[in-house]
Design a protein around this motif. Structure first.
Motif, mmCIF file in Angstrom:
data_model
loop_
_atom_site.group_PDB
_atom_site.id
_atom_site.type_symbol
_atom_site.label_atom_id
_atom_site.label_comp_id
_atom_site.label_asym_id
_atom_site.label_seq_id
_atom_site.Cartn_x
_atom_site.Cartn_y
_atom_site.Cartn_z
ATOM 1 N N ALA A 221 -19.854 54.464 78.643
ATOM 2 C CA ALA A 221 -20.833 55.198 79.151
ATOM 3 C C ALA A 221 -21.989 54.267 80.016
ATOM 4 O O ALA A 221 -21.885 53.117 79.542
ATOM 5 N N PRO A 222 -22.793 54.785 80.766
ATOM 6 C CA PRO A 222 -23.780 53.917 81.350
ATOM 7 C C PRO A 222 -24.988 53.615 80.114
ATOM 8 O O PRO A 222 -25.157 54.514 79.375
ATOM 9 N N CYS A 223 -25.464 52.628 80.199
ATOM 10 C CA CYS A 223 -26.662 52.207 79.376
ATOM 11 C C CYS A 223 -27.870 53.059 79.762
ATOM 12 O O CYS A 223 -28.128 53.224 80.765
ATOM 13 N N CYS A 224 -28.682 53.899 78.951
ATOM 14 C CA CYS A 224 -29.630 54.458 79.304
ATOM 15 C C CYS A 224 -30.924 53.762 79.894
ATOM 16 O O CYS A 224 -31.722 54.620 80.428
ATOM 17 N N VAL A 225 -30.910 52.370 79.814
ATOM 18 C CA VAL A 225 -32.006 51.703 80.113
ATOM 19 C C VAL A 225 -31.753 51.172 81.387
ATOM 20 O O VAL A 225 -32.187 51.316 82.548
ATOM 21 N N CYS A 226 -30.508 50.200 81.659
ATOM 22 C CA CYS A 226 -30.325 49.488 82.737
ATOM 23 C C CYS A 226 -28.994 50.327 83.806
ATOM 24 O O CYS A 226 -29.078 49.788 84.965
ATOM 25 N N GLY A 227 -28.582 51.263 83.259
ATOM 26 C CA GLY A 227 -27.427 51.994 83.964
ATOM 27 C C GLY A 227 -26.259 51.213 84.012
ATOM 28 O O GLY A 227 -25.210 51.793 84.564
ATOM 29 N N GLU A 228 -25.929 49.885 83.355
ATOM 30 C CA GLU A 228 -24.767 49.334 83.394
ATOM 31 C C GLU A 228 -23.776 50.029 82.548
ATOM 32 O O GLU A 228 -24.078 50.584 81.657
ATOM 33 N N SER A 229 -22.615 49.996 82.989
ATOM 34 C CA SER A 229 -21.226 50.620 82.340
ATOM 35 C C SER A 229 -20.950 49.821 81.015
ATOM 36 O O SER A 229 -20.795 48.590 81.338
ATOM 37 N N VAL A 230 -20.867 50.240 80.034
ATOM 38 C CA VAL A 230 -20.459 49.630 78.881
ATOM 39 C C VAL A 230 -19.285 50.189 77.892
ATOM 40 O O VAL A 230 -19.544 51.655 77.825
ATOM 41 N N CYS A 231 -18.521 49.632 77.390
ATOM 42 C CA CYS A 231 -17.476 50.239 76.688
ATOM 43 C C CYS A 231 -18.064 50.941 75.104
ATOM 44 O O CYS A 231 -19.377 50.338 74.786
ATOM 45 N N MET A 232 -17.346 51.667 74.329
ATOM 46 C CA MET A 232 -17.791 52.363 73.047
ATOM 47 C C MET A 232 -17.580 50.999 71.889
ATOM 48 O O MET A 232 -17.892 51.446 71.061
ATOM 49 N N SER A 233 -17.073 49.940 72.303
ATOM 50 C CA SER A 233 -16.951 48.843 71.366
ATOM 51 C C SER A 233 -18.100 48.637 70.580
ATOM 52 O O SER A 233 -19.306 48.445 71.282
ATOM 53 N N GLU A 234 -18.299 48.474 69.059
ATOM 54 C CA GLU A 234 -19.504 48.034 68.778
ATOM 55 C C GLU A 234 -20.054 46.761 69.087
ATOM 56 O O GLU A 234 -21.114 46.258 68.554
ATOM 57 N N LYS A 235 -19.106 45.864 69.644
ATOM 58 C CA LYS A 235 -19.752 44.602 70.204
ATOM 59 C C LYS A 235 -20.189 44.515 71.273
ATOM 60 O O LYS A 235 -20.967 43.697 71.833
ATOM 61 N N CYS A 236 -20.096 45.833 72.198
ATOM 62 C CA CYS A 236 -20.804 45.995 73.411
ATOM 63 C C CYS A 236 -21.906 46.997 73.579
ATOM 64 O O CYS A 236 -22.857 46.478 74.622
ATOM 65 N N SER A 237 -21.973 47.904 72.742
ATOM 66 C CA SER A 237 -23.126 48.901 73.027
ATOM 67 C C SER A 237 -23.255 49.616 71.711
ATOM 68 O O SER A 237 -22.522 49.374 70.691
ATOM 69 N N ILE A 238 -24.452 50.344 71.717
ATOM 70 C CA ILE A 238 -24.726 51.135 70.337
ATOM 71 C C ILE A 238 -25.342 52.523 70.676
ATOM 72 O O ILE A 238 -25.897 52.678 71.861
ATOM 73 N N PHE A 239 -25.122 53.590 69.840
ATOM 74 C CA PHE A 239 -25.581 54.762 70.328
ATOM 75 C C PHE A 239 -26.460 55.353 69.160
ATOM 76 O O PHE A 239 -26.241 55.258 68.241
ATOM 77 N N CYS A 240 -27.733 55.420 69.788
ATOM 78 C CA CYS A 240 -28.939 55.989 69.158
ATOM 79 C C CYS A 240 -29.399 57.150 69.789
ATOM 80 O O CYS A 240 -30.367 56.949 70.444
ATOM 81 N N SER A 241 -29.079 58.228 69.814
ATOM 82 C CA SER A 241 -29.473 59.610 70.603
ATOM 83 C C SER A 241 -29.090 59.272 72.035
ATOM 84 O O SER A 241 -28.866 60.039 72.781
ATOM 85 N N LYS A 242 -28.967 58.245 72.461
ATOM 86 C CA LYS A 242 -28.517 57.801 73.886
ATOM 87 C C LYS A 242 -27.920 56.412 73.586
ATOM 88 O O LYS A 242 -27.956 55.792 72.703
ATOM 89 N N ARG A 243 -26.969 55.907 74.701
ATOM 90 C CA ARG A 243 -26.140 54.687 74.678
ATOM 91 C C ARG A 243 -27.047 53.337 75.348
ATOM 92 O O ARG A 243 -27.761 53.634 76.197
#
Length: 103
Positions: A54-76
Motif C-alpha cells: 500500500a502507499p505510505c500515508c505520509v510520503c505516498g511511496e509504495s511499501v510492501c506488507m513485510s514487517e521490515k518495510c512498513s507498519i499499520f496503525c490505522s494507516k500504513r
C-alpha cells in the motif's frame, strides 16, 4: 507493477483499492492496497486476493506488507516515515517501530 521502495520487491498487481471485484463482498480492506488475484489456490490456499502492499500515508511511496518495510496503525507508514514520527505512536506501536529500525 507494484514495487516496494524499501526492499525492492516487485510484482504485477490486478487491483488497487479496498474492494477487489474478484473477492467476496464481505472482504474489505481498511486502506487502499495493491492486490493480486490468487493465481494458485492449491499452493496459496483458498484466499481470493493476496495483498502486496500500500502507499505510505505520509510520503505516498509504495511499501510492501513485510514487517521490515512498513507498519499499520490505522494507516500504513513506511519504515522511514514511521521512524520520523515514532513519538506520535502509542507505546505498543513505538516498540514495533523501534524493531523496524533495527532490521
Amino acid at each position: 507493477e507494484f514495487k516496494c521502495t524499501v526492499c525492492r520487491f516487485s510484482c504485477r498487481f490486478d487491483y488497487f483499492g479496498r474492494e477487489p471485484p474478484f473477492a467476496p463482498p464481505a472482504i474489505r480492506w481498511l486502506e487502499d492496497v495493491f492486490m493480486l488475484q490468487n493465481p494458485s489456490h492449491g499452493e496459496l490456499g483458498r484466499v481470493p486476493a493476496i495483498c502486496l502492499g500500500a502507499p505510505c500515508c505520509v510520503c505516498g511511496e509504495s511499501v510492501c506488507m513485510s514487517e521490515k518495510c512498513s507498519i499499520f496503525c490505522s494507516k500504513r507508514f513506511c519504515k522511514g516515515c514511521a521512524t520520523e514520527a515514532v513519538e506520535f505512536f502509542p507505546p505498543w506501536i513505538q516498540k514495533e517501530v523501534k524493531q523496524l529500525v533495527k532490521d
